[in-house]
Design an enzyme around this catalytic site. Sequence first.
Site, PDB file in Angstrom:
ATOM      1  CB  CYS A 132      89.328  92.569 -49.148  1.00  0.00           C
ATOM      2  SG  CYS A 132      88.654  93.705 -50.361  1.00  0.00           S
ATOM      3  CG  HIS A 133      88.161  97.426 -48.393  1.00  0.00           C
ATOM      4  ND1 HIS A 133      88.093  96.746 -49.587  1.00  0.00           N
ATOM      5  CD2 HIS A 133      88.345  98.729 -48.706  1.00  0.00           C
ATOM      6  CE1 HIS A 133      88.216  97.604 -50.584  1.00  0.00           C
ATOM      7  NE2 HIS A 133      88.371  98.817 -50.078  1.00  0.00           N
TER       8      HIS A 133
END
Length: 186
Positions: free
Chosen positions: A110-111
């Site tokens: 994800c991030h």
Amino acid sequence: MDLTGKKIAILATNGFEQAELEVPQERLKQAGATVDVVSLAAGEIKGWDQKDWGRPVKVDKTLDEASAADYDAIVLPGGQINPDLLRVEPKALKFIKDIFDAKKVVAAVCHAPWLLIETGIARGRKMTSFRSIKTDVANAGAKWEDAEVVVDQGVITSRNPGDLDAFCAKIVEEVKEGRHTQRSGA
């Protein structure tokens, strides 16, 4: 695949995306690995579960207690808050870089590729991430790919929580392969 005897660190702090910590933690334990949640301070850290604060998770070791030499891999959960807080912590970045420099598996979802950018690991690698940080990844010198999971010499990246099955399977596969001695440096 059996990961008995393997140790894996999940590095996180408050604001980790709940599923991105708990699913790999559960799957890697099911595969036989010892999994430690490593964080900035002892006690508990609280997750973010889609649109609100989630459940707390027990911290097994602080960064001061953990050593890259003790682990075969590191998993970096995303969420927007968690990697943003960790990427300004020198001890967190050193821990990630030490595991990478030892040619061990580094997995970010994800991030969390923000952490690979901050450590210099992203440069020259094929990677994926949550779409909102695609430009960040590309600007850091990585070749961004729109795929659920991308593996580049033991560096595993994944787009989002919907891809966790494939992400966890790749972690197991790469840890089973062992050190990535062919890996080029960051």
